[in-house]
Every structure is written in structure tokens, then in C-alpha cells.
Design a protein around this motif. Sequence first.
Motif, PDB file in Angstrom:
ATOM      1  N   ARG A   5       0.822  -1.222   0.000  1.00  0.00           N
ATOM      2  CA  ARG A   5       0.000   0.000   0.000  1.00  0.00           C
ATOM      3  C   ARG A   5       0.854   1.271   0.000  1.00  0.00           C
ATOM      4  O   ARG A   5       0.326   2.365  -0.221  1.00  0.00           O
ATOM      5  N   ASP A   6       2.144   1.119   0.267  1.00  0.00           N
ATOM      6  CA  ASP A   6       3.051   2.272   0.280  1.00  0.00           C
ATOM      7  C   ASP A   6       3.612   2.458  -1.131  1.00  0.00           C
ATOM      8  O   ASP A   6       4.544   1.761  -1.531  1.00  0.00           O
ATOM      9  N   ARG A   7       3.045   3.390  -1.869  1.00  0.00           N
ATOM     10  CA  ARG A   7       3.445   3.560  -3.266  1.00  0.00           C
ATOM     11  C   ARG A   7       4.905   3.969  -3.370  1.00  0.00           C
ATOM     12  O   ARG A   7       5.626   3.491  -4.256  1.00  0.00           O
ATOM     13  N   THR A   8       5.365   4.848  -2.484  1.00  0.00           N
ATOM     14  CA  THR A   8       6.766   5.274  -2.523  1.00  0.00           C
ATOM     15  C   THR A   8       7.702   4.099  -2.303  1.00  0.00           C
ATOM     16  O   THR A   8       8.711   3.951  -3.000  1.00  0.00           O
ATOM     17  N   GLY A   9       7.368   3.247  -1.336  1.00  0.00           N
ATOM     18  CA  GLY A   9       8.204   2.095  -1.054  1.00  0.00           C
ATOM     19  C   GLY A   9       8.272   1.130  -2.227  1.00  0.00           C
ATOM     20  O   GLY A   9       9.334   0.598  -2.546  1.00  0.00           O
ATOM     21  N   VAL A  10       7.134   0.907  -2.879  1.00  0.00           N
ATOM     22  CA  VAL A  10       7.107  -0.012  -4.018  1.00  0.00           C
ATOM     23  C   VAL A  10       7.939   0.538  -5.168  1.00  0.00           C
ATOM     24  O   VAL A  10       8.724  -0.190  -5.804  1.00  0.00           O
ATOM     25  N   ALA A 274      27.018  10.665 -10.806  1.00  0.00           N
ATOM     26  CA  ALA A 274      26.449  11.384  -9.672  1.00  0.00           C
ATOM     27  C   ALA A 274      24.939  11.178  -9.578  1.00  0.00           C
ATOM     28  O   ALA A 274      24.403  10.903  -8.495  1.00  0.00           O
ATOM     29  N   VAL A 275      24.251  11.282 -10.694  1.00  0.00           N
ATOM     30  CA  VAL A 275      22.794  11.092 -10.694  1.00  0.00           C
ATOM     31  C   VAL A 275      22.450   9.657 -10.331  1.00  0.00           C
ATOM     32  O   VAL A 275      21.514   9.400  -9.557  1.00  0.00           O
ATOM     33  N   ALA A 276      23.203   8.705 -10.864  1.00  0.00           N
ATOM     34  CA  ALA A 276      22.935   7.297 -10.557  1.00  0.00           C
ATOM     35  C   ALA A 276      23.099   7.015  -9.066  1.00  0.00           C
ATOM     36  O   ALA A 276      22.258   6.343  -8.455  1.00  0.00           O
ATOM     37  N   MET A 277      24.169   7.521  -8.465  1.00  0.00           N
ATOM     38  CA  MET A 277      24.366   7.276  -7.034  1.00  0.00           C
ATOM     39  C   MET A 277      23.319   7.998  -6.203  1.00  0.00           C
ATOM     40  O   MET A 277      22.829   7.467  -5.198  1.00  0.00           O
ATOM     41  N   LEU A 278      22.959   9.213  -6.585  1.00  0.00           N
ATOM     42  CA  LEU A 278      21.925   9.950  -5.863  1.00  0.00           C
ATOM     43  C   LEU A 278      20.607   9.181  -5.864  1.00  0.00           C
ATOM     44  O   LEU A 278      19.965   9.025  -4.821  1.00  0.00           O
ATOM     45  N   ILE A 279      20.219   8.675  -7.031  1.00  0.00           N
ATOM     46  CA  ILE A 279      18.962   7.924  -7.141  1.00  0.00           C
ATOM     47  C   ILE A 279      19.028   6.649  -6.309  1.00  0.00           C
ATOM     48  O   ILE A 279      18.089   6.315  -5.576  1.00  0.00           O
ATOM     49  N   PHE A 280      20.142   5.927  -6.403  1.00  0.00           N
ATOM     50  CA  PHE A 280      20.262   4.658  -5.678  1.00  0.00           C
ATOM     51  C   PHE A 280      20.201   4.871  -4.169  1.00  0.00           C
ATOM     52  O   PHE A 280      19.434   4.197  -3.464  1.00  0.00           O
ATOM     53  N   VAL A 281      21.001   5.791  -3.656  1.00  0.00           N
ATOM     54  CA  VAL A 281      21.042   6.016  -2.204  1.00  0.00           C
ATOM     55  C   VAL A 281      19.709   6.544  -1.694  1.00  0.00           C
ATOM     56  O   VAL A 281      19.201   6.108  -0.654  1.00  0.00           O
ATOM     57  N   LEU A 282      19.108   7.479  -2.430  1.00  0.00           N
ATOM     58  CA  LEU A 282      17.822   8.032  -2.012  1.00  0.00           C
ATOM     59  C   LEU A 282      16.746   6.946  -1.990  1.00  0.00           C
ATOM     60  O   LEU A 282      15.994   6.821  -1.007  1.00  0.00           O
ATOM     61  N   CYS A 283      16.669   6.145  -3.056  1.00  0.00           N
ATOM     62  CA  CYS A 283      15.642   5.100  -3.119  1.00  0.00           C
ATOM     63  C   CYS A 283      15.860   4.036  -2.052  1.00  0.00           C
ATOM     64  O   CYS A 283      14.901   3.536  -1.458  1.00  0.00           O
ATOM     65  N   PHE A 284      17.108   3.691  -1.773  1.00  0.00           N
ATOM     66  CA  PHE A 284      17.357   2.670  -0.758  1.00  0.00           C
ATOM     67  C   PHE A 284      17.000   3.181   0.632  1.00  0.00           C
ATOM     68  O   PHE A 284      16.448   2.455   1.460  1.00  0.00           O
ATOM     69  N   ASN A 285      17.288   4.460   0.904  1.00  0.00           N
ATOM     70  CA  ASN A 285      16.908   5.023   2.202  1.00  0.00           C
ATOM     71  C   ASN A 285      15.393   5.111   2.350  1.00  0.00           C
ATOM     72  O   ASN A 285      14.845   4.815   3.420  1.00  0.00           O
ATOM     73  N   LEU A 286      14.704   5.529   1.285  1.00  0.00           N
ATOM     74  CA  LEU A 286      13.239   5.568   1.330  1.00  0.00           C
ATOM     75  C   LEU A 286      12.661   4.158   1.458  1.00  0.00           C
ATOM     76  O   LEU A 286      11.643   3.952   2.137  1.00  0.00           O
ATOM     77  N   LEU A 287      13.318   3.185   0.822  1.00  0.00           N
ATOM     78  CA  LEU A 287      12.890   1.799   0.960  1.00  0.00           C
ATOM     79  C   LEU A 287      13.027   1.334   2.400  1.00  0.00           C
ATOM     80  O   LEU A 287      12.153   0.635   2.929  1.00  0.00           O
ATOM     81  N   ARG A 292      10.451  -0.214   7.459  1.00  0.00           N
ATOM     82  CA  ARG A 292      10.244   0.025   8.892  1.00  0.00           C
ATOM     83  C   ARG A 292       8.774   0.288   9.194  1.00  0.00           C
ATOM     84  O   ARG A 292       8.220  -0.270  10.149  1.00  0.00           O
ATOM     85  N   ASP A 293       8.129   1.111   8.390  1.00  0.00           N
ATOM     86  CA  ASP A 293       6.712   1.409   8.611  1.00  0.00           C
ATOM     87  C   ASP A 293       5.837   0.177   8.406  1.00  0.00           C
ATOM     88  O   ASP A 293       4.839  -0.012   9.103  1.00  0.00           O
ATOM     89  N   ALA A 294       6.209  -0.673   7.434  1.00  0.00           N
ATOM     90  CA  ALA A 294       5.413  -1.871   7.163  1.00  0.00           C
ATOM     91  C   ALA A 294       5.473  -2.862   8.312  1.00  0.00           C
ATOM     92  O   ALA A 294       4.488  -3.534   8.623  1.00  0.00           O
ATOM     93  N   PHE A 295       6.613  -2.955   9.002  1.00  0.00           N
ATOM     94  CA  PHE A 295       6.764  -3.903  10.087  1.00  0.00           C
ATOM     95  C   PHE A 295       6.401  -3.323  11.439  1.00  0.00           C
ATOM     96  O   PHE A 295       6.327  -4.060  12.424  1.00  0.00           O
ATOM     97  N   ASP A 296       6.205  -2.007  11.515  1.00  0.00           N
ATOM     98  CA  ASP A 296       5.890  -1.365  12.794  1.00  0.00           C
ATOM     99  C   ASP A 296       4.393  -1.471  13.054  1.00  0.00           C
ATOM    100  O   ASP A 296       3.599  -0.837  12.364  1.00  0.00           O
ATOM    101  N   PRO A 297       3.970  -2.216  14.057  1.00  0.00           N
ATOM    102  CA  PRO A 297       2.532  -2.354  14.324  1.00  0.00           C
ATOM    103  C   PRO A 297       1.882  -1.066  14.810  1.00  0.00           C
ATOM    104  O   PRO A 297       0.666  -0.930  14.780  1.00  0.00           O
TER     105      PRO A 297
END
Length: 301
Positions: A5-10, A274-287, A292-297
Motif C-alpha cells: 500500500r506504500d506507493r513510494t516504497g514499491v 552522480a545522478v545514478a548514485m543519488l537515485i540509488f542512495v535516495l531510493c534505498f533510504n526511502l525503501l 520500517r513502517d510496514a513492520f511497525d505495528p
Amino acid sequence: MRFKRDRTGVICAVVVVAFFLIAALAPVISAVYGKDPYTLYGNNDPNLLDEFGYPSGANGGISPSHWFGVEPSLGRDVFMQLVYGMRMSLGISVAVTLLTVITGILIGVTAGYVGGRTDYFLSRVIDFLLAFPSQLTFVAFMPVVVALFVPPSDETPTYVRVCALIIVQWFLGWMGLARLLRGQVLSLREREFVEAAKITGASPWRIIRKELLPNVVTPVLVQSTYMLPLFVTSEAGLSFLGVGIVEPTPDWGRLFQAGAHYYENDPTFLLFPAVAMLIFVLCFNLLGDSVRDAFDPKSGR
């Protein structure tokens, strides 16, 4: 279901998986693309570089033959340099993350469950290692670790540098997870289900395996999603400083190192890594946030 249900995470998960697939399929991409990261295409085609060694075409020499342009001076294909550089950086970071997670689980769970002198000793070791400034220690220890495998007078093979990067980052990377798990296990071992397992005669190993480890999966998973991009940037930083992967082996950090010399006359060369690393690090942190939100009751999502 909460994660779906988390569109950003997906979306971030899809992007992260795409990065790993591109890195894993680098040889296949190279075969289809018809280029490799080592050939000096500027020597084969004198029209690629001008008299000063910079790409003669616009935007770093971007063309149907070279999607991301060519490297100044040498004329290597930037797209293949980036793909193989991602392969090297992500491979090292995944290995460091796995070793770090295993070590953190072993030491953290042992300290928390056994307690007493064992807990005191392991906690002091963790405190001692946490006192080291990680980046400076990485830079200082890399030549030392490399010298253990290869004499200073000999040329260092790439696999030795890879092993040294893994060892150095692992050595100072597991303490945060171990301390977190120690606190978790200290709380869990006083819970009723653990006491019930002890009363039934369960061995300490069975209690750890059946009762404690399943209850620390969530913090381990969440911390892993935060650690991997951190190790990616650390590995890139070491290569940028010249103590990690060196020429001619492709590496994310080495691309930044080369780009630092060319950015004034060819800013496009630095743009794609630079753009590739920015996208990768940002997406992994948002993931990691989404996991965390999905597993937090207690999460309201």
C-alpha cells in the motif's frame, strides 16, 4: 500487504532491484551494447576526441554509439564504465552488509542473552571500536590490510583490493547493529515466552533460534536497508581518495575521482555517475523507511 500500500516504497523497491539487475547483467549488457569498459575507443576512432583530449561531440560525446559519451583523454565508453562500476561497488557493499549483519547478530544476541561478564566484555569491545573515526580509519587501514597480502614492491591485484575493502568496512561496521540487538535481546529474555521455554527445558541455542531470532528480524532487516547504501558511499569515497579500487578497474568512486579532473571542461562525464548514485542512495533510504513502517505495528498506515 502494508508495504504494497506504500506507493513510494514499491517504486523505490523497483528502482533498487533495477540497479542490482543492471549490475548483475553487466556482461550481458556489454555484449548487447557492443562495448566494454576497458577499450580505448579514442585510439580506434580519432574523431571521438579533440586535440586537447576532450570529447569532440556535444555533451561529452553522447551519440547513438556511446550513450553516455566517452571519457576524456582515454576515450573509454562512459556507459560501460558506469555499469561495471556499479557492479563492483554493489558487489563489495552487499558482501560487507552480509558480513556485518552476521557479526552483529552473533555478538549482539550473545551479549544480550548470556549477560554477565560476557555482556560486559563484548559491550566494552563495541564501545572501543565505536570510538574510531570510521572514514579516517578506513583510509589509514587500507594500505595496512593490502600490505598483509601483497608486498609493497609488488603490484596489488584487484581481488586483493576488493578483499581489503570488505575487511576494513566490516571491521568497523557491525557495532551499531550489535548494540541495537543487544538492547532488544535484553528486553526479550525477560518476556514470558522465553521464561516458558526455559521451564520446558529448552536449550539456550533453541531459545535463541526459536524465540529470540524471529523477534529481531525486523530491526535486522531495517538496519540492513540503511547500512548498504552507507557502505556504497564509503566504498566510493575510498576509491575516490585513491585507496580503494584503482585504474583500470571500473568503480563508482573512481568515476568520481576522474570526473574531478574533467568537470570544468566536461561536466557531463561526472553527471551520470552522480545522478545514478543519488537515485540509488535516495531510493534505498526511502525503501528502508517503508520497510520500517510496514513492520511497525504502531504505524498508522
